[in-house]
Design a protein around this motif. Structure first.
Motif, PDB file in Angstrom:
ATOM      1  N   ALA A 128       0.926  -0.929  -0.080  1.00  0.00           N
ATOM      2  CA  ALA A 128      -0.067   0.058   0.036  1.00  0.00           C
ATOM      3  C   ALA A 128       0.828   1.354  -0.081  1.00  0.00           C
ATOM      4  CB  ALA A 128      -1.051   0.007   1.190  1.00  0.00           C
ATOM      5  N   LEU A 129       2.071   1.195   0.720  1.00  0.00           N
ATOM      6  CA  LEU A 129       2.999   2.415   0.649  1.00  0.00           C
ATOM      7  C   LEU A 129       3.671   2.536  -0.551  1.00  0.00           C
ATOM      8  CD1 LEU A 129       4.563   4.584   2.327  1.00  0.00           C
ATOM      9  CD2 LEU A 129       6.076   2.889   2.869  1.00  0.00           C
ATOM     10  N   VAL A 130       3.869   1.767  -1.134  1.00  0.00           N
ATOM     11  CA  VAL A 130       4.704   1.710  -2.574  1.00  0.00           C
ATOM     12  C   VAL A 130       3.553   2.192  -3.418  1.00  0.00           C
ATOM     13  CG1 VAL A 130       5.867   0.400  -4.210  1.00  0.00           C
ATOM     14  CG2 VAL A 130       6.381  -0.147  -2.052  1.00  0.00           C
ATOM     15  N   THR A 131       2.554   1.849  -3.448  1.00  0.00           N
ATOM     16  CA  THR A 131       1.353   2.331  -4.489  1.00  0.00           C
ATOM     17  C   THR A 131       1.281   3.608  -4.098  1.00  0.00           C
ATOM     18  OG1 THR A 131       0.264  -0.082  -4.489  1.00  0.00           O
ATOM     19  CG2 THR A 131      -0.954   2.058  -5.213  1.00  0.00           C
TER      20      THR A 131
ATOM     21  N   ASP B 174       2.834  -4.712 -11.973  1.00  0.00           N
ATOM     22  CA  ASP B 174       2.273  -3.414 -11.374  1.00  0.00           C
ATOM     23  C   ASP B 174       3.674  -2.332 -11.240  1.00  0.00           C
ATOM     24  OD1 ASP B 174       1.292  -1.104 -10.311  1.00  0.00           O
ATOM     25  OD2 ASP B 174       0.876  -2.097  -8.331  1.00  0.00           O
ATOM     26  N   HIS B 175       3.609  -1.304 -12.025  1.00  0.00           N
ATOM     27  CA  HIS B 175       5.013  -0.596 -11.974  1.00  0.00           C
ATOM     28  C   HIS B 175       4.850   0.302 -10.803  1.00  0.00           C
ATOM     29  CE1 HIS B 175       8.344   1.097 -13.533  1.00  0.00           C
ATOM     30  NE2 HIS B 175       8.187   2.017 -13.655  1.00  0.00           N
ATOM     31  N   ALA B 176       3.642   0.315 -10.122  1.00  0.00           N
ATOM     32  CA  ALA B 176       3.660   1.363  -9.033  1.00  0.00           C
ATOM     33  C   ALA B 176       4.509   0.545  -7.827  1.00  0.00           C
ATOM     34  CB  ALA B 176       2.408   1.684  -8.526  1.00  0.00           C
ATOM     35  N   THR B 177       4.335  -0.828  -7.941  1.00  0.00           N
ATOM     36  CA  THR B 177       4.984  -1.696  -6.721  1.00  0.00           C
ATOM     37  C   THR B 177       6.105  -2.495  -7.204  1.00  0.00           C
ATOM     38  OG1 THR B 177       3.802  -3.282  -7.135  1.00  0.00           O
ATOM     39  CG2 THR B 177       2.812  -1.802  -5.572  1.00  0.00           C
TER      40      THR B 177
END
Length: 262
Positions: A64-67, A249-252
């Motif tokens: 959740a933090l990385v996202t 997922d590039h966000a994470t």
């Protein structure tokens, strides 16, 4: 995502800015992703509900933090430069000074003066969409769109920077008509799905045990293994035969396969 977890994530986002701001600019001004996350989670530890492991092996609260950290990139407050690490911008330093309270900082990320309570619902809904896409047992990806093409007139581009391409080279390359571990092979290239900003690929594989990694931009210069670690260990999965779907997922920097990785 529970309200308490959202509040914790907001505190950790502020911690990320403070960690990067404390870094000595004379030392290239960048800190590794792993070190930033380690310090942020040390300052605001995961609560019990946040320690549950997702299919990728990463704790729910850490993912959740990385996202959420992509919001800092979108706001222009930090830069993420792969191997080089993360750094804070002048705008990020100004935001820390202008918004000393976490509620103010969170509201500024949403482009308003709302309190953190006012954005809880939208945060939870966005997290739920990503959670469902990544860990749902029944994944049927829509037709992926080539990254960079814009057939829809109202499409304004991804909400945060994306790579030029994403591939999943591994031990199944030859089965798909190419070479094993070739990040440039056409058969292992994922397509970018604008609806949820995930990269996806579905292929048919015979029964067996397989390994792979996520490789960006057609080379091994930037690649991610298990638990989204840069240049980390290979992902592995046991497949009964038939279709298998890869989601990145590039966000994470996480990759999930359906059937699940083991």
């Amino acid at each position: 995502m529970p309200k308490k977890s959202i509040e914790n994530t907001a505190l950790r986002l502020k911690a990320i800015l403070e960690i990067l701001a404390a870094h000595d600019p004379s030392e290239h001004g960048k800190t590794s992703r792993a070190e930033v996350l380690r310090q942020a989670l040390e300052q605001v530890p995961l609560e019990e509900a946040e320690t549950a492991l997702l299919a990728s092996g990463v704790a729910r609260g850490e993912r959740a933090l990385v996202t959420a950290s992509t919001k800092l990139v979108k706001a222009g407050w930090i830069l993420k430069e792969g191997r080089a690490g993360w750094s804070i911008t002048g705008a990020g330093r100004a935001a820390l000074a202008e918004f000393p309270a976490v509620e103010q900082l969170q509201a500024a990320l949403h482009g308003s003066r709302q309190t953190i309570e006012a954005v809880t619902v939208s945060e939870a809904q966005g997290e739920a969409v990503l959670e469902e896409a990544l860990v749902s047992a029944e994944v049927t990806p829509p037709a992926a769109q080539p990254h960079g093409s814009h057939p829809e007139e109202n499409y304004e581009g991804p909400s945060f920077p994306q790579p030029g391409s994403v591939a999943v080279p591994g031990t199944f390359g030859a089965v798909l008509g190419g070479d094993d571990w070739d990040p440039g092979a056409d058969s292992v290239q994922l397509g970018f799905d604008r609806s949820d900003e995930l990269w996806k690929l579905t292929v048919d594989l015979p029964p067996g045990n397989y390994e792979y990694k996520a490789a960006l931009n057609g080379t091994w210069a930037e690649n991610y293994g298990t638990c989204a670690h840069f240049d980390g260990a290979n992902y592995g999965f046991q497949h009964a035969g038939g279709p298998v779907t890869f989601l990145y997922d590039h966000a994470t920097h996480l990759v999930v396969t359906k059937p699940d990785s083991v």
